[in-house]
Design a protein around this motif. Structure first.
Motif, PDB file in Angstrom:
ATOM      1  N   UNK A  17      64.794  29.266  49.515  1.00 36.67           N
ATOM      2  CA  UNK A  17      64.973  30.431  48.646  1.00 36.67           C
ATOM      3  C   UNK A  17      65.533  31.616  49.444  1.00 36.67           C
ATOM      4  N   UNK A  18      64.999  31.839  50.640  1.00 34.75           N
ATOM      5  CA  UNK A  18      65.505  32.929  51.477  1.00 34.75           C
ATOM      6  C   UNK A  18      66.943  32.646  51.914  1.00 34.75           C
ATOM      7  N   UNK A  19      67.245  31.388  52.197  1.00 30.08           N
ATOM      8  CA  UNK A  19      68.603  31.018  52.587  1.00 30.08           C
ATOM      9  C   UNK A  19      69.587  31.196  51.436  1.00 30.08           C
ATOM     10  N   UNK A  20      69.077  31.085  50.195  1.00 30.73           N
ATOM     11  CA  UNK A  20      69.933  31.266  49.015  1.00 30.73           C
ATOM     12  C   UNK A  20      70.215  32.734  48.729  1.00 30.73           C
ATOM     13  N   UNK A  21      69.567  33.635  49.476  1.00 35.03           N
ATOM     14  CA  UNK A  21      69.869  35.056  49.332  1.00 35.03           C
ATOM     15  C   UNK A  21      68.720  35.951  48.950  1.00 35.03           C
ATOM     16  N   UNK A  22      67.538  35.384  48.712  1.00 33.76           N
ATOM     17  CA  UNK A  22      66.381  36.215  48.369  1.00 33.76           C
ATOM     18  C   UNK A  22      65.929  37.013  49.591  1.00 33.76           C
ATOM     19  N   UNK A  23      65.337  38.173  49.346  1.00 36.57           N
ATOM     20  CA  UNK A  23      64.801  38.990  50.433  1.00 36.57           C
ATOM     21  C   UNK A  23      63.323  38.697  50.692  1.00 36.57           C
ATOM     22  N   UNK A  24      62.626  38.249  49.634  1.00 37.42           N
ATOM     23  CA  UNK A  24      61.215  37.893  49.764  1.00 37.42           C
ATOM     24  C   UNK A  24      60.930  36.686  48.891  1.00 37.42           C
ATOM     25  N   UNK A  25      59.820  36.015  49.198  1.00 39.22           N
ATOM     26  CA  UNK A  25      59.342  34.939  48.335  1.00 39.22           C
ATOM     27  C   UNK A  25      58.007  35.360  47.732  1.00 39.22           C
ATOM     28  N   UNK A  26      57.798  34.990  46.485  1.00 39.63           N
ATOM     29  CA  UNK A  26      56.527  35.230  45.807  1.00 39.63           C
ATOM     30  C   UNK A  26      55.832  33.886  45.634  1.00 39.63           C
ATOM     31  N   UNK A  27      54.619  33.800  46.165  1.00 37.74           N
ATOM     32  CA  UNK A  27      53.860  32.551  46.145  1.00 37.74           C
ATOM     33  C   UNK A  27      52.587  32.777  45.343  1.00 37.74           C
ATOM     34  N   UNK A  34      51.484  36.528  44.369  1.00 35.53           N
ATOM     35  CA  UNK A  34      51.324  36.863  42.956  1.00 35.53           C
ATOM     36  C   UNK A  34      49.975  36.342  42.475  1.00 35.53           C
ATOM     37  N   UNK A  35      49.246  37.197  41.774  1.00 40.14           N
ATOM     38  CA  UNK A  35      47.925  36.833  41.269  1.00 40.14           C
ATOM     39  C   UNK A  35      47.896  37.058  39.759  1.00 40.14           C
ATOM     40  N   UNK A  36      47.862  35.983  38.990  1.00 39.32           N
ATOM     41  CA  UNK A  36      47.648  36.090  37.551  1.00 39.32           C
ATOM     42  C   UNK A  36      46.148  36.166  37.327  1.00 39.32           C
ATOM     43  N   UNK A  37      45.709  37.138  36.554  1.00 41.99           N
ATOM     44  CA  UNK A  37      44.269  37.359  36.398  1.00 41.99           C
ATOM     45  C   UNK A  37      43.913  37.653  34.946  1.00 41.99           C
ATOM     46  N   UNK A  38      42.704  37.298  34.580  1.00 36.16           N
ATOM     47  CA  UNK A  38      42.177  37.633  33.257  1.00 36.16           C
ATOM     48  C   UNK A  38      40.738  38.095  33.425  1.00 36.16           C
ATOM     49  N   UNK A  39      40.243  38.810  32.438  1.00 37.21           N
ATOM     50  CA  UNK A  39      38.889  39.360  32.528  1.00 37.21           C
ATOM     51  C   UNK A  39      37.835  38.257  32.537  1.00 37.21           C
ATOM     52  N   UNK A  40      36.861  38.432  33.418  1.00 34.27           N
ATOM     53  CA  UNK A  40      35.689  37.554  33.482  1.00 34.27           C
ATOM     54  C   UNK A  40      34.529  38.398  33.988  1.00 34.27           C
ATOM     55  N   UNK A  41      33.703  38.904  33.067  1.00 32.78           N
ATOM     56  CA  UNK A  41      32.639  39.820  33.454  1.00 32.78           C
ATOM     57  C   UNK A  41      31.585  39.229  34.381  1.00 32.78           C
ATOM     58  N   UNK A  42      31.591  37.908  34.543  1.00 33.35           N
ATOM     59  CA  UNK A  42      30.589  37.298  35.418  1.00 33.35           C
ATOM     60  C   UNK A  42      30.965  37.405  36.894  1.00 33.35           C
ATOM     61  N   UNK A  43      32.198  37.811  37.180  1.00 31.32           N
ATOM     62  CA  UNK A  43      32.641  37.943  38.568  1.00 31.32           C
ATOM     63  C   UNK A  43      32.507  39.390  39.044  1.00 31.32           C
ATOM     64  N   UNK A  44      32.354  39.604  40.354  1.00 34.38           N
ATOM     65  CA  UNK A  44      32.104  40.964  40.873  1.00 34.38           C
ATOM     66  C   UNK A  44      33.117  42.008  40.423  1.00 34.38           C
ATOM     67  N   UNK A  45      34.420  41.650  40.443  1.00 33.61           N
ATOM     68  CA  UNK A  45      35.442  42.633  40.048  1.00 33.61           C
ATOM     69  C   UNK A  45      35.674  42.654  38.548  1.00 33.61           C
ATOM     70  N   UNK A  46      35.165  41.617  37.859  1.00 35.63           N
ATOM     71  CA  UNK A  46      35.423  41.489  36.427  1.00 35.63           C
ATOM     72  C   UNK A  46      36.707  40.763  36.101  1.00 35.63           C
ATOM     73  N   UNK A  47      37.396  40.230  37.146  1.00 37.65           N
ATOM     74  CA  UNK A  47      38.671  39.548  36.933  1.00 37.65           C
ATOM     75  C   UNK A  47      38.694  38.217  37.673  1.00 37.65           C
ATOM     76  N   UNK A  48      39.260  37.192  36.997  1.00 37.39           N
ATOM     77  CA  UNK A  48      39.335  35.845  37.543  1.00 37.39           C
ATOM     78  C   UNK A  48      40.785  35.447  37.798  1.00 37.39           C
ATOM     79  N   UNK A  49      41.020  34.741  38.890  1.00 37.26           N
ATOM     80  CA  UNK A  49      42.350  34.233  39.222  1.00 37.26           C
ATOM     81  C   UNK A  49      42.690  33.031  38.336  1.00 37.26           C
ATOM     82  N   UNK A  50      43.929  33.039  37.809  1.00 36.68           N
ATOM     83  CA  UNK A  50      44.473  31.894  37.077  1.00 36.68           C
ATOM     84  C   UNK A  50      45.702  31.394  37.830  1.00 36.68           C
TER      85      UNK A  50
END
Length: 253
Positions: free
Chosen positions: A92-102, A128-144
């Motif tokens: 991806x970087x060789x194709x011209x991107x400046x950064x990669x998002x994982x 990249x972190x996709x997140x949704x609300x989950x009140x049972x977790x300390x921050x209130x957000x869960x990783x998807x």
């Protein structure tokens, strides 16, 4: 005062820019090369390119489209989607991107973040972190993962801290609930991650009007403002947004 950057996002499917609501109900938003030209002319500071179905379809990022966008962009651009190995990132970087998002691969194999940071430098690694609300977790957000389809049970803020420790140079959280809804960014999610890490944080998911961008900076602490549909469909012009932010005390590039 830090200068906040504006980052249009090209969600790519089958070589076209698309946009949906809460990661579904996609509609066509144009040719990625033409969109890129327009955004660069209108004052974009950065560009994001996300091959949104690559991971689910178990394929690599469409490098031919990356190359076409790289050929016309005048600003740094970040590419994500289907980057599962160091070789994928290198291509991806060789194709011209400046950064990669994982995202999914970095969650499943955190050593990939360390390897990428060591090989390319942390400044080229976005988590990249996709997140949704989950009140049972300390921050209130869960990783998807898997394009927002698979719940992990992991706290989103804790994962952001781990990702930074592993070498991420930028964190890109997106709220599943807010994505495409145009009701505003998920400010507690952005602020929770911003307060927990030292690296820049990109606000993503939910911008519908200029006030939402201002809130993301003043309340959420975001360093980079990402949006898609409001730019794609001409609801907000980037140059107008930057003037609005400056008029309200936010420095822009």
């Amino acid at each position: 005062m830090k200068k906040v950057l504006v980052m249009p996002c090209l969600d790519i499917k089958e070589g076209r820019v698309v946009k949906g609501v809460q990661f579904v109900n996609l509609r066509d938003a144009g040719d990625p090369v033409e969109c890129t030209r327009t955004y660069c002319e209108n004052g974009a500071d950065e560009l994001a390119f996300l091959d949104i179905t690559a991971t689910l379809e178990k394929r690599k990022t469409t490098l031919d489209v990356v190359r076409r966008v790289a050929g016309v962009t005048t600003v740094p651009f970040t590419v994500g989607g289907g980057i599962a190995t160091l070789a994928d990132a290198e291509a991806v970087l060789a194709a011209g991107a400046d950064r990669v998002s994982i995202s999914s691969a970095g969650y499943r194999h955190p050593e990939l973040l360390e390897e990428a940071a060591k090989r390319f430098g942390s400044e080229k690694v976005v988590v990249a972190i996709d997140a949704d609300k989950n009140p049972s977790l300390p921050s209130g957000y869960e990783v998807y993962i898997d394009g927002g389809k698979t719940a992990t049970g992991t706290d989103a803020v804790e994962w952001a801290k781990q990702a930074e420790a592993r070498g991420a140079g930028i964190i890109l959280p997106t709220s599943k609930a807010c994505d495409g809804a145009k009701s505003g960014y998920d400010l507690p999610l952005i602020k929770g991650i911003k307060d927990a890490v030292q690296v820049p944080v990109i606000a993503s998911g939910g911008a519908g009007k200029m006030e939402h961008f201002l809130e993301a900076v003043k309340i959420g602490g975001a360093d980079i403002l990402l949006a898609a549909s409001v730019f794609h469909f001409g609801e907000i012009i980037i140059a107008d947004l930057k003037k609005y932010l400056r008029d309200n005390g936010v420095a822009t590039a």
